[in-house]
Structures are given as structure tokens and as C-alpha cells.
Design a protein around this motif. Structure first.
Motif, PDB file in Angstrom:
ATOM      1  N   LEU A 208       0.667  -1.209  -0.049  1.00 37.25           N
ATOM      2  CA  LEU A 208       0.072  -0.091  -0.273  1.00 37.25           C
ATOM      3  C   LEU A 208       0.868   1.295  -0.072  1.00 37.25           C
ATOM      4  N   LEU A 209       1.880   1.314   0.874  1.00 34.70           N
ATOM      5  CA  LEU A 209       2.723   2.469   0.883  1.00 34.70           C
ATOM      6  C   LEU A 209       3.513   2.549  -0.348  1.00 34.70           C
ATOM      7  N   LEU A 210       4.138   1.866  -0.893  1.00 32.32           N
ATOM      8  CA  LEU A 210       4.725   1.872  -2.294  1.00 32.32           C
ATOM      9  C   LEU A 210       3.574   2.435  -3.390  1.00 32.32           C
ATOM     10  N   ALA A 211       2.336   1.757  -3.709  1.00 30.63           N
ATOM     11  CA  ALA A 211       1.625   2.063  -4.565  1.00 30.63           C
ATOM     12  C   ALA A 211       1.176   3.517  -3.972  1.00 30.63           C
ATOM     13  N   LYS A 212       0.710   4.008  -2.943  1.00 30.70           N
ATOM     14  CA  LYS A 212       0.317   5.335  -2.851  1.00 30.70           C
ATOM     15  C   LYS A 212       1.317   6.402  -2.941  1.00 30.70           C
ATOM     16  N   GLU A 213       2.791   6.041  -2.878  1.00 27.05           N
ATOM     17  CA  GLU A 213       3.869   6.925  -3.127  1.00 27.05           C
ATOM     18  C   GLU A 213       4.065   7.191  -4.571  1.00 27.05           C
ATOM     19  N   ARG A 214       3.631   6.225  -5.334  1.00 29.95           N
ATOM     20  CA  ARG A 214       3.799   6.103  -6.833  1.00 29.95           C
ATOM     21  C   ARG A 214       2.582   6.394  -7.702  1.00 29.95           C
ATOM     22  N   ASN A 215       1.325   6.357  -7.059  1.00 27.70           N
ATOM     23  CA  ASN A 215       0.036   6.787  -7.397  1.00 27.70           C
ATOM     24  C   ASN A 215      -0.490   5.710  -8.155  1.00 27.70           C
ATOM     25  N   PHE A 216      -0.199   4.447  -8.074  1.00 29.77           N
ATOM     26  CA  PHE A 216      -0.532   3.331  -8.862  1.00 29.77           C
ATOM     27  C   PHE A 216      -2.035   3.149  -8.089  1.00 29.77           C
ATOM     28  N   LEU A 217      -3.110   3.608  -8.952  1.00 30.99           N
ATOM     29  CA  LEU A 217      -4.458   3.423  -8.072  1.00 30.99           C
ATOM     30  C   LEU A 217      -5.115   1.853  -8.059  1.00 30.99           C
ATOM     31  N   LYS A 218      -4.730   1.012  -9.011  1.00 32.33           N
ATOM     32  CA  LYS A 218      -5.082  -0.167  -8.880  1.00 32.33           C
ATOM     33  C   LYS A 218      -4.585  -0.816  -7.708  1.00 32.33           C
ATOM     34  N   GLU A 219      -2.991  -0.534  -7.772  1.00 31.32           N
ATOM     35  CA  GLU A 219      -2.357  -1.484  -6.614  1.00 31.32           C
ATOM     36  C   GLU A 219      -2.934  -1.007  -5.117  1.00 31.32           C
ATOM     37  N   VAL A 220      -3.123   0.544  -5.310  1.00 28.52           N
ATOM     38  CA  VAL A 220      -3.576   0.960  -3.712  1.00 28.52           C
ATOM     39  C   VAL A 220      -4.960   0.353  -3.410  1.00 28.52           C
ATOM     40  N   ARG A 221      -5.890   0.249  -4.629  1.00 32.40           N
ATOM     41  CA  ARG A 221      -7.109  -0.466  -4.217  1.00 32.40           C
ATOM     42  C   ARG A 221      -7.003  -1.918  -3.853  1.00 32.40           C
ATOM     43  N   ASN A 222      -6.083  -2.560  -4.685  1.00 33.04           N
ATOM     44  CA  ASN A 222      -5.918  -4.089  -4.256  1.00 33.04           C
ATOM     45  C   ASN A 222      -5.416  -4.084  -2.695  1.00 33.04           C
ATOM     46  N   ALA A 223      -4.419  -3.300  -2.286  1.00 36.02           N
ATOM     47  CA  ALA A 223      -3.894  -3.513  -0.911  1.00 36.02           C
ATOM     48  C   ALA A 223      -4.744  -3.211   0.127  1.00 36.02           C
ATOM     49  N   ALA A 224      -5.446  -2.040  -0.250  1.00 35.88           N
ATOM     50  CA  ALA A 224      -6.479  -1.451   0.555  1.00 35.88           C
ATOM     51  C   ALA A 224      -7.574  -2.526   1.022  1.00 35.88           C
ATOM     52  N   GLN A 225      -8.023  -3.010  -0.295  1.00 41.27           N
ATOM     53  CA  GLN A 225      -9.214  -4.249  -0.076  1.00 41.27           C
ATOM     54  C   GLN A 225      -8.638  -5.424   0.909  1.00 41.27           C
ATOM     55  N   PHE A 226      -7.398  -5.825   0.411  1.00 39.31           N
ATOM     56  CA  PHE A 226      -6.882  -6.862   1.324  1.00 39.31           C
ATOM     57  C   PHE A 226      -6.750  -6.657   2.936  1.00 39.31           C
ATOM     58  N   LEU A 227      -6.298  -5.339   3.100  1.00 42.64           N
ATOM     59  CA  LEU A 227      -6.245  -4.802   4.663  1.00 42.64           C
ATOM     60  C   LEU A 227      -7.397  -5.002   5.225  1.00 42.64           C
ATOM     61  N   SER A 228      -8.615  -4.316   4.379  1.00 41.34           N
ATOM     62  CA  SER A 228     -10.009  -3.956   5.083  1.00 41.34           C
ATOM     63  C   SER A 228     -10.521  -5.567   5.307  1.00 41.34           C
ATOM     64  N   HIS A 229     -10.403  -6.363   4.538  1.00 42.77           N
ATOM     65  CA  HIS A 229     -10.901  -7.764   4.713  1.00 42.77           C
ATOM     66  C   HIS A 229      -9.975  -8.535   6.071  1.00 42.77           C
ATOM     67  N   TYR A 230      -8.716  -8.345   5.774  1.00 44.32           N
ATOM     68  CA  TYR A 230      -7.960  -8.752   7.045  1.00 44.32           C
ATOM     69  C   TYR A 230      -8.168  -8.040   8.656  1.00 44.32           C
ATOM     70  N   TYR A 231      -8.433  -6.731   8.297  1.00 42.05           N
ATOM     71  CA  TYR A 231      -8.765  -6.101   9.894  1.00 42.05           C
ATOM     72  C   TYR A 231     -10.202  -6.478  10.284  1.00 42.05           C
ATOM     73  N   ARG A 232     -10.974  -7.003   9.311  1.00 44.55           N
ATOM     74  CA  ARG A 232     -12.289  -7.277   9.860  1.00 44.55           C
ATOM     75  C   ARG A 232     -12.105  -8.443  11.012  1.00 44.55           C
ATOM     76  N   LYS A 233     -11.136  -9.139  11.158  1.00 47.10           N
ATOM     77  CA  LYS A 233     -10.960 -10.348  11.951  1.00 47.10           C
ATOM     78  C   LYS A 233     -10.542  -9.768  13.074  1.00 47.10           C
ATOM     79  N   ILE A 234      -9.636  -8.570  13.253  1.00 48.82           N
ATOM     80  CA  ILE A 234      -9.149  -8.171  14.326  1.00 48.82           C
ATOM     81  C   ILE A 234      -9.140  -6.763  14.828  1.00 48.82           C
TER      82      ILE A 234
END
Length: 469
Positions: free
Chosen positions: A274-300
Motif C-alpha cells: 500500500l505504501l509503495l502504491a500510494k507513493e507512486r500513485n498506482f491506483l489499482k495497486e492501492v485499491r488491491n492493497a486496501a481491499q486486502f487490509l480491510s478484509h484482514y482487519y475485519r478479523k481483528i
């Protein structure tokens, strides 16, 4: 193997931090030196080519700078009417839009570039653009059209032996098959891309192929093999400055550790992605990383889950808004119609070429017939009936050939109106009939008389020879 990964994680954190800062510094230094060369370049066309080359090398690592270089090259090309530079600049800008996740703008630039390539009869350039179009359609889940364009490009690159483009296209096809869930086909093309990239030292392509192989291994439950593929892909993507591929590899690694219940490693790799994607403005990679973290954090942690969900939603809306979807569908439809018209024109040209060859063959045959007819008519081999019959036959053939030649133009001129065509043909016939009668009279009388004289003279010579004996 997995324990070794966890032990080395702190060392990897330092390495990644160093890499990010170092690569940014190195890129800035390279850009400054290249800009200095560009400023000293007096030839605009060479300057355009240097802008495109530099922009292409920075596209996956620093898309913002690559975009500026592409736009500068585009403006300079149009100013100097340098169409090859204009098309290649459009491709570069389209590539940047694609990397940033703006597929509608990428498609528009690719289509503009394709029209210029086709206009200039640049066959290789046209297929390069087709390969890029295939990537856009794949991202829109139009897999059939995506593969159609990619295989067209691959076939052309294999014909000319362009190994670099073959490797790139193979890895793109592997990505398409992966998204379709056809893992065996994806592995086949990823392995081909990896092998060829190793032979010609294409770190970026090899790193991307290894990333896909790692993701497929993970999906097949082969966690150890998946981790090994990811491990091998990291340094290759770093060296090639393929930050978007590196983001994907980090996220794949986070997914593997999630399955292994290694919380710290999961969060580390997902956050790095997520950090690298946001830094370089890769929207698709930002979305994918954010989706993953959102699903993972739902557990914790519900709060963190909502935070990343908001990021994911914003990126998804930016990439796949209804307006952009409509734009892509409209451009796709227009391009399909244009390609169909192009095929129709190509078919018509082929038919015209066949007709022209037939006309030429008929003309040669008629010319040959006339020569042979005159030769025979001046000999004793043929008689009056031969000259009369074949003379009239040849004359009819010539006049019918004239009618055959003028008929298409006449049909076009009259817009296929039977009445107008009849009137014009009658006028032409009124002009040709007197000529036809004169020629017929000449053939049936003059040439026959000439042939009779020749035959008579020949007969006299024969009698004289017999009398002498």
C-alpha cells in the motif's frame, strides 16, 4: 523456509526502506542528466525519441515523470508534424494511464496511436498497440477480446523474432489466463516469458512472470513454492524499477502469510504494498492493497477495517466509475466498427486487385489474339471462312472488353440507375456502331481480298516451280 522468512523480516524492512529512498534519488539524478542532454539537443525529432525512451524506462517506477515526458514529446511531435514520434508519445502516455489505472484514457490514447500507425503503414507499430489494447480489454474483464489482440501481436513478434516483445506479450497473456482462472495456460505462458526474459536479461518481465507463478502456486495451495517465487521476484522487480509489479508481489506474499496465520508478516507486506502504491500513485495497486487490509482487519479491528475499506472504495470508484465504463464501451464499439470497415476495405482492395489482374490478362490475350490473327491472315494456311469468323469474333471481343471496362465507372456515375445506364450505353453504341461496321467491312472484305491475293501469288509460284521441273 517460512521460519527463515520471519527471521529475516527486520533486515528486509531496512532493505526496502533503503531501496525506496535510493531509487528515488537515483531516478532524480538520472532525470536531471537526461534533461540536460535534452536541453542541448538541437534536433527536435531526436529530442522526441529521447523523451519517449526516458519516459518508458520510468513508467513503472515514476509514472508522474513519465507522463510529463510523454506529453512533452507529444507536443513537440505535433509541432514538427513528426507522426512516428506522435504515435509513440501517445503509446507512452497511454501506458502511463494504464499503469495508473485510468483505462478509459489509456484506451483513447492507444486508439489514436493505432490510427497513425495504420496511416503510415507501420505494421510492427500497429501490433505493438494491439498488444496494449489487449491489456485494457483484459482489465475490463473482456478476456476474449483481450486475448484476440494479444495473440495477434504475439504472432507478429514471433514472425520477426522480436524476443523482447515476445517475452512481454507472453507475460501479459499469462496474466489474462490467470484472471480467467485457467491456471495451466497461465503457467505455460509465464514459464515461456521467464525463460526468454532470462536469456535476454529482462529483469522486469522475469520478475512479473515469477510473481504470477507465485500467485498461482498460492491459489493451488503450494505455499512453500509460492513464497520461493515471491522471494525470487523481489530483487528483479527492484532492479527493473517495476514498482507496480513489486506491489503485487508484496501483496501476494501477505496473502500467503495470512494463510499461515503469521499476523506480523501479513501486515508488514500488505502495508509495504500500500505504501509503495500510494507513493507512486498506482491506483489499482492501492485499491488491491486496501481491499486486502480491510478484509484482514475485519478479523481483528473493525475501525482499521473501515479505514482501509474507505480507501479501497475511493480507488475502485476512481478506476471503475460508470462514466469511464461507458467511455470504454463507446470507444470499443467505435474501434470494432472501424476494424470491420478496415477489413471491408481490405477485402474490396483485394477484389479490385483480382479484377485488375483479370482485366490485364484479358487485354494481353486480346492483343495476342489480334497479332496471331494478322499473322495467319497474311499466310496461306487459313482461308476465307477462318478470316471472316475469327475477324468478327475478335472484333466482338474487343468491343465487349471496352464495355466491361466502362461498366463499373458507369454504374458509379449513375448510382446504378438502370434508366441512366441504358441511355448512356445507347449513346456510346451510337458512336461505336459506325466504327464497328467499318472495321467489320475491312476485315470481311479488305483482309479477305488481301488473303486471296497472297494465296493466289503463292499458287502461281508453286505452278511456276512445277513447270520448271
Amino acid at each position: 523456509m517460512i521460519k527463515a522468512w520471519i527471521v529475516k523480516k527486520n533486515h528486509l524492512i531496512i532493505l526496502i526502506s533503503f531501496f525506496v529512498s535510493f531509487s528515488t534519488s537515483a531516478q532524480n539524478h538520472e532525470i536531471d542528466s537526461r534533461k540536460q542532454l535534452l536541453q542541448n539537443e538541437k534536433t527536435d525529432t531526436v529530442r522526441v525519441l529521447r523523451l519517449i525512451s526516458l519516459g518508458s524506462s520510468l513508467m513503472n517506477g515514476n509514472p508522474d515523470t513519465a507522463m510529463k515526458l510523454g506529453i512533452e514529446g507529444l507536443a513537440l511531435s505535433r509541432k514538427n508534424r513528426f507522426e512516428r514520434g506522435e504515435a509513440n508519445s501517445l503509446i507512452l502516455v497511454g501506458n502511463v494511464y494504464f499503469a495508473l489505472g485510468d483505462f478509459s484514457k489509456a484506451l483513447a490514447k492507444y486508439l489514436d496511436a493505432l490510427k497513425i500507425k495504420e496511416k503510415n503503414k507501420s505494421l510492427l507499430g500497429s501490433y505493438v498497440v494491439m498488444g496494449n489494447l489487449g491489456l485494457v480489454y483484459t482489465e475490463q474483464k473482456n478476456f476474449q477480446k483481450g486475448l484476440e489482440y494479444q495473440f495477434k501481436a504475439l504472432q507478429r513478434f514471433e514472425q520477426i523474432g522480436d524476443k523482447k516483445r515476445i517475452a512481454n506479450t507472453n507475460v501479459n497473456i499469462a496474466s489474462t489466463y490467470k484472471q480467467m482462472g485457467l491456471y495451466d495456460s497461465s503457467i505455460l505462458y509465464a514459464e515461456q516469458a521467464k525463460l526468454l526474459a532470462s536469456q535476454i536479461n529482462l529483469d522486469g518481465v522475469k520478475g512479473e512472470a515469477l510473481t504470477y507463478l507465485g500467485e498461482i502456486s498460492f491459489l493451488k495451495g503450494e505455499n512453500g513454492l509460492a513464497l520461493e517465487y515471491c522471494r525470487l521476484s523481489f530483487p528483479l522487480s527492484m532492479r527493473a524499477q517495476a514498482i507496480n509489479v513489486l506491489c503485487m508481489a508484496y501483496l501476494n506474499t501477505a496473502g500467503i502469510f495470512e494463510k499461515l496465520h503469521q499476523k506480523d508478516s501479513v501486515l508488514f507486506y500488505a502495508r509495504q504494498s500500500l505504501l509503495l502504491a500510494k507513493e507512486r500513485n498506482f491506483l489499482k495497486e492501492v485499491r488491491n492493497a486496501a481491499q486486502f487490509l480491510s478484509h484482514y482487519y475485519r478479523k481483528i479491528s473493525a475501525d482499521s477495517a473501515f479505514y482501509y475499506q474507505d480507501i479501497s472504495k475511493a480507488m475502485n470508484d476512481s478506476i471503475f466509475s460508470q462514466e469511464k465504463q461507458n467511455e470504454i464501451q463507446s470507444m470499443t464499439f467505435e474501434e470494432t466498427m472501424r476494424q470491420q470497415e478496415k477489413e471491408a476495405d481490405k477485402f474490396k482492395e483485394e477484389e479490385d486487385r483480382k479484377h485488375n489482374l483479370q482485366y490485364a490478362a484479358i487485354a494481353v490475350a486480346l492483343f495476342t489474339f489480334v497479332i496471331i490473327f494478322f499473322l495467319f491472315s497474311r499466310s496461306v494456311v487459313v482461308g476465307e471462312k477462318f478470316i471472316r469468323f475469327f475477324g468478327i469474333l475478335g472484333l466482338l471481343a474487343v468491343f465487349e472488353f471496352i464495355n466491361l471496362l466502362i461498366h463499373p465507372q458507369l454504374a458509379h456515375f449513375t448510382n446504378d440507375s438502370p434508366v441512366l445506364m441504358l441511355v448512356i450505353l445507347m449513346c456510346i453504341a451510337a458512336l461505336l456502331i459506325p466504327m464497328h461496321h467499318k472495321l467489320e467491312h475491312w476485315i470481311t472484305h479488305k483482309m479477305i481480298e488481301k488473303n486471296k491475293k497472297i494465296r493466289l501469288a503463292s499458287a502461281k509460284r508453286t505452278i511456276e516451280k512445277l513447270e520448271e521441273k
